[in-house]
Design a protein around this motif. Structure first.
Motif, PDB file in Angstrom:
ATOM      1  N   THR A   1      11.008   3.914  13.588  1.00 29.82           N
ATOM      2  CA  THR A   1      10.357   5.149  13.167  1.00 29.82           C
ATOM      3  C   THR A   1       9.118   4.778  12.357  1.00 29.82           C
ATOM      4  OG1 THR A   1      11.596   5.334  11.095  1.00 29.82           O
ATOM      5  CG2 THR A   1      12.584   6.359  13.049  1.00 29.82           C
ATOM      6  N   GLU A   2       8.300   5.760  12.082  1.00 29.26           N
ATOM      7  CA  GLU A   2       7.127   5.539  11.241  1.00 29.26           C
ATOM      8  C   GLU A   2       7.069   6.653  10.215  1.00 29.26           C
ATOM      9  OE1 GLU A   2       2.775   3.935  12.137  1.00 29.26           O
ATOM     10  OE2 GLU A   2       3.064   5.987  12.857  1.00 29.26           O
ATOM     11  N   CYS A   3       6.899   6.254   8.955  1.00 32.74           N
ATOM     12  CA  CYS A   3       6.833   7.242   7.876  1.00 32.74           C
ATOM     13  C   CYS A   3       6.194   6.615   6.642  1.00 32.74           C
ATOM     14  CB  CYS A   3       8.220   7.785   7.550  1.00 32.74           C
ATOM     15  SG  CYS A   3       9.343   6.609   6.795  1.00 32.74           S
TER      16      CYS A   3
ATOM     17  N   GLU B   1      23.370  -1.598  10.195  1.00 34.10           N
ATOM     18  CA  GLU B   1      23.170  -2.729   9.294  1.00 34.10           C
ATOM     19  C   GLU B   1      21.989  -2.545   8.355  1.00 34.10           C
ATOM     20  OE1 GLU B   1      23.278  -6.475  11.424  1.00 34.10           O
ATOM     21  OE2 GLU B   1      25.436  -6.479  11.072  1.00 34.10           O
ATOM     22  N   GLY B   2      21.488  -1.321   8.253  1.00 38.49           N
ATOM     23  CA  GLY B   2      20.410  -1.066   7.314  1.00 38.49           C
ATOM     24  C   GLY B   2      19.061  -1.028   7.992  1.00 38.49           C
ATOM     25  N   TRP B   3      18.039  -1.050   7.167  1.00 34.46           N
ATOM     26  CA  TRP B   3      16.672  -0.939   7.684  1.00 34.46           C
ATOM     27  C   TRP B   3      15.779  -1.960   7.010  1.00 34.46           C
ATOM     28  CZ3 TRP B   3      12.600   0.271   4.404  1.00 34.46           C
ATOM     29  CH2 TRP B   3      12.949   0.796   3.145  1.00 34.46           C
ATOM     30  N   GLY B   4      14.637  -2.164   7.643  1.00 36.39           N
ATOM     31  CA  GLY B   4      13.636  -3.050   7.072  1.00 36.39           C
ATOM     32  C   GLY B   4      12.257  -2.592   7.455  1.00 36.39           C
ATOM     33  N   THR B   5      11.283  -3.148   6.780  1.00 43.23           N
ATOM     34  CA  THR B   5       9.876  -2.869   7.061  1.00 43.23           C
ATOM     35  C   THR B   5       9.067  -4.065   6.600  1.00 43.23           C
ATOM     36  OG1 THR B   5       8.137  -1.188   6.930  1.00 43.23           O
ATOM     37  CG2 THR B   5       9.362  -1.664   4.890  1.00 43.23           C
ATOM     38  N   HIS B   6       7.761  -3.964   6.743  1.00 44.25           N
ATOM     39  CA  HIS B   6       6.881  -5.062   6.350  1.00 44.25           C
ATOM     40  C   HIS B   6       5.910  -4.608   5.273  1.00 44.25           C
ATOM     41  CE1 HIS B   6       8.285  -7.488   9.692  1.00 44.25           C
ATOM     42  NE2 HIS B   6       8.217  -6.391  10.420  1.00 44.25           N
ATOM     43  N   PHE B   7       5.444  -5.563   4.503  1.00 47.42           N
ATOM     44  CA  PHE B   7       4.428  -5.349   3.491  1.00 47.42           C
ATOM     45  C   PHE B   7       3.169  -4.824   4.192  1.00 47.42           C
ATOM     46  CE2 PHE B   7       0.775  -6.734   1.030  1.00 47.42           C
ATOM     47  CZ  PHE B   7       1.157  -6.453  -0.269  1.00 47.42           C
TER      48      PHE B   7
ATOM     49  N   ASN C   1       0.822  -1.208   0.000  1.00 47.28           N
ATOM     50  CA  ASN C   1       0.000   0.000   0.000  1.00 47.28           C
ATOM     51  C   ASN C   1       0.864   1.270   0.000  1.00 47.28           C
ATOM     52  OD1 ASN C   1      -1.791   2.086   0.508  1.00 47.28           O
ATOM     53  ND2 ASN C   1      -2.838   1.024   2.155  1.00 47.28           N
ATOM     54  N   GLU C   2       0.792   2.014  -1.099  1.00 49.69           N
ATOM     55  CA  GLU C   2       1.569   3.254  -1.230  1.00 49.69           C
ATOM     56  C   GLU C   2       1.157   4.318  -0.221  1.00 49.69           C
ATOM     57  OE1 GLU C   2       2.835   5.418  -5.078  1.00 49.69           O
ATOM     58  OE2 GLU C   2       1.572   3.738  -5.722  1.00 49.69           O
ATOM     59  N   GLU C   3      -0.091   4.276   0.227  1.00 49.94           N
ATOM     60  CA  GLU C   3      -0.643   5.308   1.105  1.00 49.94           C
ATOM     61  C   GLU C   3      -0.437   5.014   2.587  1.00 49.94           C
ATOM     62  OE1 GLU C   3      -1.827   8.074  -0.383  1.00 49.94           O
ATOM     63  OE2 GLU C   3      -1.304   7.066  -2.257  1.00 49.94           O
ATOM     64  N   ALA C   4       0.003   3.819   2.932  1.00 51.83           N
ATOM     65  CA  ALA C   4       0.127   3.415   4.335  1.00 51.83           C
ATOM     66  C   ALA C   4       1.324   4.094   5.009  1.00 51.83           C
ATOM     67  CB  ALA C   4       0.282   1.904   4.420  1.00 51.83           C
ATOM     68  N   MET C   5       1.268   4.135   6.323  1.00 49.99           N
ATOM     69  CA  MET C   5       2.426   4.517   7.122  1.00 49.99           C
ATOM     70  C   MET C   5       3.171   3.220   7.446  1.00 49.99           C
ATOM     71  SD  MET C   5       2.545   7.774   7.418  1.00 49.99           S
ATOM     72  CE  MET C   5       3.559   8.161   8.826  1.00 49.99           C
ATOM     73  N   TYR C   6       4.484   3.254   7.374  1.00 52.04           N
ATOM     74  CA  TYR C   6       5.315   2.073   7.546  1.00 52.04           C
ATOM     75  C   TYR C   6       6.171   2.192   8.795  1.00 52.04           C
ATOM     76  CZ  TYR C   6       4.113   0.373   2.938  1.00 52.04           C
ATOM     77  OH  TYR C   6       3.428  -0.120   1.858  1.00 52.04           O
ATOM     78  N   LEU C   7       6.241   1.089   9.550  1.00 54.99           N
ATOM     79  CA  LEU C   7       7.174   0.999  10.654  1.00 54.99           C
ATOM     80  C   LEU C   7       8.531   0.656  10.046  1.00 54.99           C
ATOM     81  CD1 LEU C   7       7.797   0.904  13.701  1.00 54.99           C
ATOM     82  CD2 LEU C   7       7.304  -1.543  13.592  1.00 54.99           C
ATOM     83  N   ILE C   8       9.496   1.539  10.244  1.00 58.36           N
ATOM     84  CA  ILE C   8      10.850   1.334   9.731  1.00 58.36           C
ATOM     85  C   ILE C   8      11.728   0.937  10.904  1.00 58.36           C
ATOM     86  CG2 ILE C   8      12.795   2.380   8.504  1.00 58.36           C
ATOM     87  CD1 ILE C   8      10.197   2.334   6.833  1.00 58.36           C
ATOM     88  N   GLU C   9      12.433  -0.176  10.770  1.00 61.44           N
ATOM     89  CA  GLU C   9      13.338  -0.648  11.806  1.00 61.44           C
ATOM     90  C   GLU C   9      14.772  -0.488  11.317  1.00 61.44           C
ATOM     91  OE1 GLU C   9      12.020  -4.668  12.237  1.00 61.44           O
ATOM     92  OE2 GLU C   9      10.349  -4.101  13.541  1.00 61.44           O
TER      93      GLU C   9
END
Length: 115
Positions: free
Chosen positions: A79-81, A107-113, A25-33
């Motif tokens: 973070t969330e963005c 070591e970078g970042w990740g998020t979920h679908f 979802n392009e419009e969602a807010m994402y939890l970035i770790e």
């Protein structure tokens, strides 16, 4: 080997592109770790305290054993963005600077679908 800001931007662009290709979802807010590692529990703890003072959400400190048997200490800054390459890229620059100042490895970042 040091990863350059160009490499991080390519990494970020690739993750965002892959998520969008998979119809995240392009419009969602994402939890970035944002993932950090230290060989010292004390240095990791001090960095976590600094992150907390920065107003960031910090995960619990975890102890892990690497393939070579070395014990390392890991935590995430959360973070969330929106799924926006520019916003996430700016966060990455900030996190790399944070890692450098606090004797950590970023070591970078990740998020979920997101549906």
């Amino acid at each position: 080997m040091s990863i350059t800001s160009t490499d991080w931007q390519e990494f970020t662009n690739d993750i965002v592109e892959q998520l969008l290709e998979d119809d995240s979802n392009e419009e969602a807010m994402y939890l970035i770790e944002h993932h950090f590692v230290s060989s010292s529990a004390e240095e990791a703890d001090l960095a976590m305290q600094q992150g907390f003072l920065n107003g960031w959400d910090i995960s619990e400190l975890e102890q892990m054993e690497e393939e070579d048997g070395q014990i390392v200490f890991c935590f995430d800054v959360e973070t969330e963005c929106p799924l926006d390459e520019e916003i996430i890229g700016e966060e990455v620059v900030l996190m790399v600077e944070f890692a450098d100042k606090n004797k950590l490895v970023y070591e970078g970042w990740g998020t979920h679908f997101e549906e």
